[in-house]
Design an enzyme around this catalytic site. Sequence first.
Site, PDB file in Angstrom:
ATOM      1  N   PHE A 243       0.861  -1.187   0.000  1.00  0.00           N
ATOM      2  CA  PHE A 243       0.000   0.000   0.000  1.00  0.00           C
ATOM      3  C   PHE A 243       0.904   1.246   0.000  1.00  0.00           C
ATOM      4  O   PHE A 243       0.834   2.090   0.879  1.00  0.00           O
ATOM      5  CB  PHE A 243      -0.944   0.036   1.219  1.00  0.00           C
ATOM      6  N   ASP A 264       0.983  -1.195  -4.922  1.00  0.00           N
ATOM      7  CA  ASP A 264      -0.267  -0.452  -4.752  1.00  0.00           C
ATOM      8  C   ASP A 264      -1.195  -0.831  -5.890  1.00  0.00           C
ATOM      9  O   ASP A 264      -0.750  -1.261  -6.956  1.00  0.00           O
ATOM     10  CB  ASP A 264      -0.011   1.061  -4.757  1.00  0.00           C
ATOM     11  N   SER A 265      -2.502  -0.675  -5.678  1.00  0.00           N
ATOM     12  CA  SER A 265      -3.453  -0.996  -6.736  1.00  0.00           C
ATOM     13  C   SER A 265      -3.703   0.203  -7.647  1.00  0.00           C
ATOM     14  O   SER A 265      -4.394   0.075  -8.654  1.00  0.00           O
ATOM     15  CB  SER A 265      -4.772  -1.486  -6.132  1.00  0.00           C
ATOM     16  N   ALA A 296      -3.010  -6.085  -3.010  1.00  0.00           N
ATOM     17  CA  ALA A 296      -2.079  -6.471  -1.949  1.00  0.00           C
ATOM     18  C   ALA A 296      -2.431  -7.828  -1.348  1.00  0.00           C
ATOM     19  O   ALA A 296      -1.544  -8.626  -1.041  1.00  0.00           O
ATOM     20  CB  ALA A 296      -2.076  -5.404  -0.871  1.00  0.00           C
ATOM     21  N   ASP A 316       0.555  -0.538   5.209  1.00  0.00           N
ATOM     22  CA  ASP A 316      -0.162   0.709   5.528  1.00  0.00           C
ATOM     23  C   ASP A 316      -1.453   0.780   4.712  1.00  0.00           C
ATOM     24  O   ASP A 316      -1.597   1.624   3.822  1.00  0.00           O
ATOM     25  CB  ASP A 316       0.738   1.920   5.238  1.00  0.00           C
ATOM     26  N   CYS A 356      -5.117   3.156  10.115  1.00  0.00           N
ATOM     27  CA  CYS A 356      -5.571   4.542  10.289  1.00  0.00           C
ATOM     28  C   CYS A 356      -7.060   4.600  10.623  1.00  0.00           C
ATOM     29  O   CYS A 356      -7.669   5.653  10.541  1.00  0.00           O
ATOM     30  CB  CYS A 356      -5.247   5.368   9.054  1.00  0.00           C
TER      31      CYS A 356
HETATM   32  N1  SAH Z   1       1.695   4.298   2.763  1.00  0.00           N
HETATM   33  C1  SAH Z   1       1.150   5.411   2.009  1.00  0.00           C
HETATM   34  C2  SAH Z   1      -0.324   5.630   2.221  1.00  0.00           C
HETATM   35  C3  SAH Z   1      -1.193   4.447   1.876  1.00  0.00           C
HETATM   36  S1  SAH Z   1      -2.864   4.891   1.590  1.00  0.00           S
HETATM   37  C4  SAH Z   1       1.913   6.677   2.386  1.00  0.00           C
HETATM   38  O1  SAH Z   1       2.575   6.708   3.415  1.00  0.00           O
HETATM   39  O2  SAH Z   1       1.828   7.654   1.635  1.00  0.00           O
HETATM   40  C5  SAH Z   1      -3.545   3.398   1.067  1.00  0.00           C
HETATM   41  C6  SAH Z   1      -3.151   2.989  -0.342  1.00  0.00           C
HETATM   42  O3  SAH Z   1      -3.679   1.687  -0.525  1.00  0.00           O
HETATM   43  C7  SAH Z   1      -3.694   3.813  -1.476  1.00  0.00           C
HETATM   44  O4  SAH Z   1      -2.613   4.278  -2.254  1.00  0.00           O
HETATM   45  C8  SAH Z   1      -4.554   2.832  -2.305  1.00  0.00           C
HETATM   46  O5  SAH Z   1      -4.406   3.024  -3.694  1.00  0.00           O
HETATM   47  C9  SAH Z   1      -4.009   1.499  -1.895  1.00  0.00           C
HETATM   48  N2  SAH Z   1      -4.910   0.346  -1.943  1.00  0.00           N
HETATM   49  C10 SAH Z   1      -6.185   0.247  -1.523  1.00  0.00           C
HETATM   50  N3  SAH Z   1      -6.642  -1.010  -1.636  1.00  0.00           N
HETATM   51  C11 SAH Z   1      -5.611  -1.752  -2.138  1.00  0.00           C
HETATM   52  C12 SAH Z   1      -5.442  -3.137  -2.467  1.00  0.00           C
HETATM   53  N4  SAH Z   1      -6.430  -4.021  -2.256  1.00  0.00           N
HETATM   54  N5  SAH Z   1      -4.247  -3.534  -2.918  1.00  0.00           N
HETATM   55  C13 SAH Z   1      -3.238  -2.664  -3.110  1.00  0.00           C
HETATM   56  N6  SAH Z   1      -3.347  -1.358  -2.801  1.00  0.00           N
HETATM   57  C14 SAH Z   1      -4.514  -0.904  -2.341  1.00  0.00           C
END
Ligand code: SAH
Length: 412
Positions: A243, A264-265, A296, A316, A356
């Site tokens: 993520f 990330d997705s 993920a 995250d 969060c």
């Molecule tokens: N770690 C990052 C913030 C993460 S926010 C930082 O510090 O800036 C959460 C992220 O998860 C987003 O970018 C979103 O695109 C991604 N996301 C949401 N669902 C997901 C999934 N199933 N698989 C991969 N990424 C995902």
Amino acid sequence: MPSSPSAAQTAAFARVSRRAATRVRAGHPWIYRSDLADERPLPRGEVVQVQDERGKALGWALSSSSSQIALRMIADSRAEQIQLASLIAERIRQAVDYRERLGIPEMSNAYRVVFSEADRLPGLIVDRYDGVLAFQVLTQSMDREDVRAAILDTLQERLKPAGIVERVESRIRELEELPPISGGLVRGKKAEAVMEMKTAVGAPALRFIYDGASGQKTGAFLDQRENYAAAARYARGAALDVFCYQGGFALHLARSCPQVSGVDSSRPALEAAERNFDLNRDILAASEIEWMEANAFDLLRDWSDAGRKFGSIVLDPPAFAKTKRSLPTALRGYKELNLRALKMLEPGGILITCSCSHHVSQVEFLEMLGEAARDAHRRIRLLEVRGQSQDHPVVAGIPETAYLKCVIAWAE
Ligand code: SAH
């Protein structure tokens, strides 16, 4: 007889239930509509005197005619009257002073300047991205013309930004029955900035692009800034940032890890992450980062089944528990991720795991982590149990202000 100005300003009052009075006396700023003791409708975005059931003054609140949070306390009963615009200007100056006292601007030119209730400015968020300020109003009171003018003038005077942009949460505006607006640049011209984040005073900063014009809800997860620095202190070996969004953790891990994979997705997020990496090639010359677009959950399952190993893993995810009711499902989601990650850590590997959702308490999060470790047959040591950066203050008595958990653990 004409009424005196103070009488005109203090005309409105609201009586609240005993339960709400107890909560307010304990320092919590919210009064729900169901806690109003009489049927009179509340005015739109006004200062209202709050009284207990017997008419004793509890303080002053900002009213909403539509939100389920009917009143948000802004001052206690020692204030005889409230001039809202000047009170807000004063509170903004205090919020800026607080961050300066803590030395936050020396660590980063990107930080939260105003965090709503935590800064006694309910319904106002202001983030600084170097020369750009991004603000968001979430309540009827903060949307008033006189209040907006006070917000913008005070920010301009204290922080001298090149530009101020407004970010809009359409759904919240609807709930507050506020007219739709498009947001964007409201003052000055520049809406782009380069954020700089240091892991220590005097250390070279990592740089991240902030594009205030791109229409994204936020340019960065500023609440994780201190956790990036903490992660960089412990991370080692091959690292995986799950993520990763625009690479906040990944780039920090690359300071000490020769190989980093970011997952990330969202393709636009990964493209931004690659641009951010390019911006820091000088500092991160010794490291390689690969970005992967994937779900993920699927990726962690495949890789842990395939026996892939890492020295450090960051988790995250987005908030899984958006409501209290979704808590059990959310905890299962967190557990699944943490279990997979723990299986993939080498002996002595570092897990940096976050949540969060404010519906997930720190205790529940740690319990979940303990269960994940047990199921993964790993013993873990908690190196640090962390929260959000100090520019997102946590206020005793307002549990909602503490929402971020970040645990750094050593897997034996
Ligand atoms: N770690 C990052 C913030 C993460 S926010 C930082 O510090 O800036 C959460 C992220 O998860 C987003 O970018 C979103 O695109 C991604 N996301 C949401 N669902 C997901 C999934 N199933 N698989 C991969 N990424 C995902």
